[in-house]
Each structure stands twice: as structure tokens, then as C-alpha cells.
Design an enzyme around this catalytic site. Structure first.
Site, PDB file in Angstrom:
ATOM      1  N   LYS A  61      42.118 -58.247 -73.125  1.00 37.34           N
ATOM      2  CA  LYS A  61      41.215 -58.915 -72.044  1.00 37.34           C
ATOM      3  C   LYS A  61      41.951 -58.745 -70.484  1.00 37.34           C
ATOM      4  CE  LYS A  61      39.047 -58.518 -75.666  1.00 37.34           C
ATOM      5  NZ  LYS A  61      38.424 -57.168 -76.245  1.00 37.34           N
TER       6      LYS A  61
ATOM      7  N   ASP B  41      32.746 -55.881 -73.263  1.00 38.51           N
ATOM      8  CA  ASP B  41      32.791 -56.988 -74.392  1.00 38.51           C
ATOM      9  C   ASP B  41      33.732 -58.218 -74.242  1.00 38.51           C
ATOM     10  OD1 ASP B  41      33.763 -56.844 -78.047  1.00 38.51           O
ATOM     11  OD2 ASP B  41      31.983 -57.672 -77.096  1.00 38.51           O
ATOM     12  N   ASN B  42      33.179 -59.386 -74.769  1.00 37.81           N
ATOM     13  CA  ASN B  42      34.026 -60.446 -74.690  1.00 37.81           C
ATOM     14  C   ASN B  42      34.307 -61.105 -73.419  1.00 37.81           C
ATOM     15  OD1 ASN B  42      35.899 -58.357 -76.734  1.00 37.81           O
ATOM     16  ND2 ASN B  42      34.736 -60.007 -77.687  1.00 37.81           N
TER      17      ASN B  42
ATOM     18  N   GLU C 193      31.222 -61.623 -82.513  1.00 34.06           N
ATOM     19  CA  GLU C 193      30.960 -60.989 -83.805  1.00 34.06           C
ATOM     20  C   GLU C 193      30.910 -61.821 -84.823  1.00 34.06           C
ATOM     21  OE1 GLU C 193      32.934 -59.823 -81.336  1.00 34.06           O
ATOM     22  OE2 GLU C 193      34.876 -59.357 -82.114  1.00 34.06           O
TER      23      GLU C 193
ATOM     24  N   ASP D 233      36.958 -52.768 -74.176  1.00 35.79           N
ATOM     25  CA  ASP D 233      36.925 -53.620 -75.485  1.00 35.79           C
ATOM     26  C   ASP D 233      38.447 -53.778 -75.711  1.00 35.79           C
ATOM     27  OD1 ASP D 233      35.723 -53.591 -78.892  1.00 35.79           O
ATOM     28  OD2 ASP D 233      36.171 -55.289 -77.261  1.00 35.79           O
TER      29      ASP D 233
HETATM   30  O1  LIG Z   1      41.692 -58.863 -78.519  1.00 35.90           O
HETATM   31  C1  LIG Z   1      40.581 -58.235 -78.686  1.00 35.90           C
HETATM   32  N1  LIG Z   1      40.429 -57.295 -78.339  1.00 35.90           N
HETATM   33  C2  LIG Z   1      41.520 -56.341 -77.982  1.00 35.90           C
HETATM   34  C3  LIG Z   1      42.504 -55.581 -78.864  1.00 35.90           C
HETATM   35  C4  LIG Z   1      43.304 -55.500 -78.663  1.00 35.90           C
HETATM   36  C5  LIG Z   1      44.316 -54.533 -79.548  1.00 35.90           C
HETATM   37  O2  LIG Z   1      43.705 -53.437 -79.975  1.00 35.90           O
HETATM   38  C6  LIG Z   1      44.231 -52.782 -78.871  1.00 35.90           C
HETATM   39  C7  LIG Z   1      45.549 -52.972 -78.692  1.00 35.90           C
HETATM   40  O3  LIG Z   1      46.180 -52.039 -79.586  1.00 35.90           O
HETATM   41  C8  LIG Z   1      45.873 -54.328 -79.196  1.00 35.90           C
HETATM   42  O4  LIG Z   1      46.714 -54.327 -80.178  1.00 35.90           O
HETATM   43  C9  LIG Z   1      39.614 -59.083 -79.239  1.00 35.90           C
HETATM   44  C10 LIG Z   1      39.592 -60.464 -79.667  1.00 35.90           C
HETATM   45  C11 LIG Z   1      38.532 -61.158 -80.227  1.00 35.90           C
HETATM   46  N2  LIG Z   1      38.807 -62.463 -80.579  1.00 35.90           N
HETATM   47  O5  LIG Z   1      37.762 -63.188 -81.036  1.00 35.90           O
HETATM   48  O6  LIG Z   1      40.100 -62.924 -80.488  1.00 35.90           O
HETATM   49  C12 LIG Z   1      37.135 -60.423 -80.256  1.00 35.90           C
HETATM   50  C13 LIG Z   1      36.936 -59.227 -79.693  1.00 35.90           C
HETATM   51  O7  LIG Z   1      35.675 -58.734 -79.905  1.00 35.90           O
HETATM   52  C14 LIG Z   1      38.047 -58.457 -79.216  1.00 35.90           C
HETATM   53  O8  LIG Z   1      37.872 -57.290 -78.783  1.00 35.90           O
HETATM   54 MG   LIG Z   2      35.553 -56.853 -78.499  1.00 29.84          MG
END
Ligand SMILES: O=C(NC/C=C/[C@H]1OC[C@H](O)[C@@H]1O)c1cc([N+](=O)[O-])cc(O)c1O
Ligand SMILES: [Mg+2]
Length: 214
Positions: free
Chosen positions: A144, A169-170, A199, A141
Site C-alpha cells: 500500500k 484496491d484497499n 474481502e 493491489d
Molecule cells: O497487503 C496487501 N496486499 C499487498 C500484498 C503484498 C505482498 O504481495 C505483493 C508482495 O509480494 C507482498 O509480499 C493486502 C492486505 C489486505 N489486508 O487486509 O491486510 C487486504 C488486501 O486486499 C491486500 O491487497
Molecule cells: Mg487488495
């Protein structure tokens, strides 16, 4: 505004959830993200799919890539058997600081090891640093574009065994096309898509469950 969104999520937990009650922590975050501010937790709908995969597998060793505020960490850890361990990797120190407090509020710090840093740096060190042989379950998660390289890295480091489960996820939104193509076409995986929604929204998203065949 003075605080960050993760800090506002933590405040919502501390104001609305009961210490030591993981379900109340999950509920408090979902309420906040549904009614106050959207945030990128796996959420309640996909969270139920996550719960069913964890409960069915009853894993002893779990790796989570991308902790954020600890929402899915709490969901997973609350379902683990007594001696099971969950290692969760988070690159962003501000997210990690909030997640530690959310996990502690849920009373799950004894089951969870939160590691700060980049997955690509830490995956090769899992065995020597944490005494891990293989992971029964990996929840992807994080960024990506890291799903595929980190999966290949876990294979190369011998962290997956016959029957290890990858749950991602995603895979639709934001999407992980190169990862999906790999796990769906590689003879080394048996993959299954669980259709759901992004979500707290009506947009399509889903979880991909892939069994490593060894
Ligand atoms: O980028 C996503 N997750 C990755 C997270 C990235 C950040 O957290 C880990 C790392 O430190 C970075 O700063 C994400 C984005 C969306 N979205 O709708 O944009 C929905 C989701 O469920 C997601 O896990
Ligand atoms: Mg996610």
C-alpha cells in the site's frame, strides 16, 4: 503445517475448478477463502466492481501491480478482448509460482505475462522490455505504501495517456492515505470511490477509480 496458504489455495483450485474455466477458478478461490482460510484476494464483492470497470473499458493493455495467487489476474484476463495483454508484477517468488499455476488452470496463460520483481524496478523498463506504449488500465493491489510512488513513476515514464484508468484496491483497509489524497486533489486525475467491503468480511473497504487527464 506443511504447505503455505497460497499452496492450499492452488490445491483448492485444482480440486474444485474445471481446467479452462476462469469463472470456476474464481468461485473455487472465493469458496476456500470464505469458508476455510481468509486470504488477500480482491474477493467476490469488490471483484464485481473490478469486472464492471474492465468490461466497460474493454482495455487492450492492462498492468496489475501485486499478483498474489492470481485471483484478480484471472478475473481481469477472462474479460479481455482477443488481442489484449495483461502484465502482472509480483515481488514474492512463492506467490508468483502459485499464480502461474492458477492462471494456467484457468487457461489464460496466453493473455497474461507474469513478471517477478519489484514494481519500482520494472515500471521504468515496461516500454523496452514488453513493447508497451501506454496502459489503458492499471490495477493497484500491491504494497500500500507503493501505490503513490509507483503512480508518480508511471507518469514520469509516460506509461499513462489521457483516459488511462487507475483502479486501486484497499484504499480504506488497510488504507492508502497518501495515494488517495494525491489522486483526489491532483488536477491531473478525476477520481471516484466505489464503497464496498474488505474481502470476505464486513469491514469497510473500497476501490478508487481515477482517470488520468493527461
Ligand atoms: O497487503 C496487501 N496486499 C499487498 C500484498 C503484498 C505482498 O504481495 C505483493 C508482495 O509480494 C507482498 O509480499 C493486502 C492486505 C489486505 N489486508 O487486509 O491486510 C487486504 C488486501 O486486499 C491486500 O491487497
Ligand atoms: Mg487488495
Amino acid at each position: 503445517t506443511w504447505s503455505t496458504r497460497p499452496q492450499r489455495i492452488l490445491r483448492a483450485v485444482q480440486q474444485s475448478a474445471t481446467r479452462g474455466d476462469p469463472r470456476s477458478v474464481v468461485r473455487a478461490i472465493d469458496q476456500f477463502c470464505r469458508h476455510k482460510e481468509w486470504a488477500m484476494n480482491v474477493g467476490d464483492e469488490k471483484g464485481c466492481i473490478l469486472d464492471s470497470v474492465v468490461s466497460e473499458l474493454n482495455p487492450s493493455t492492462v498492468l496489475e501491480l501485486g499478483t498474489y495467487c492470481g485471483y484478480s489476474t484471472v478475473r481481469i484476463a477472462s474479460l479481455l478482448p482477443p488481442h489484449a495483454k495483461l502484465i502482472t508484477l509480483e515481488f514474492n517468488p512463492d506467490f508468483a509460482a502459485v499464480a502461474r499455476q492458477v492462471i494456467a488452470w484457468a487457461g489464460l496463460q496466453g493473455k497474461v505475462q507474469l513478471v517477478e520483481g519489484a514494481s519500482g524496478d520494472w515500471i521504468p523498463k515496461m516500454k523496452e522490455q514488453f513493447g508497451v506504449k501506454t496502459f489503458d488500465l492499471v490495477f493497484l493491489d500491491h504494497w500500500k505504501d507503493r501505490y503513490l510512488p509507483d503512480t508518480k513513476l508511471m507518469e514520469e515514464c509516460g506509461l499513462l495517456r489521457k483516459g488511462s484508468i487507475l483502479l486501486a484496491d484497499n484504499v480504506i483497509c488497510p488504507g492508502t492515505p497518501d495515494y488517495l489524497e494525491y489522486v483526489r486533489n491532483s488536477p491531473r486525475y478525476k477520481s471516484q470511490y466505489f464503497k464496498s467491503h474488505l474481502e470476505y468480511t464486513k469491514a469497510e473497504d473500497g476501490l478508487e477509480k481515477s482517470v488520468f487527464l493527461g
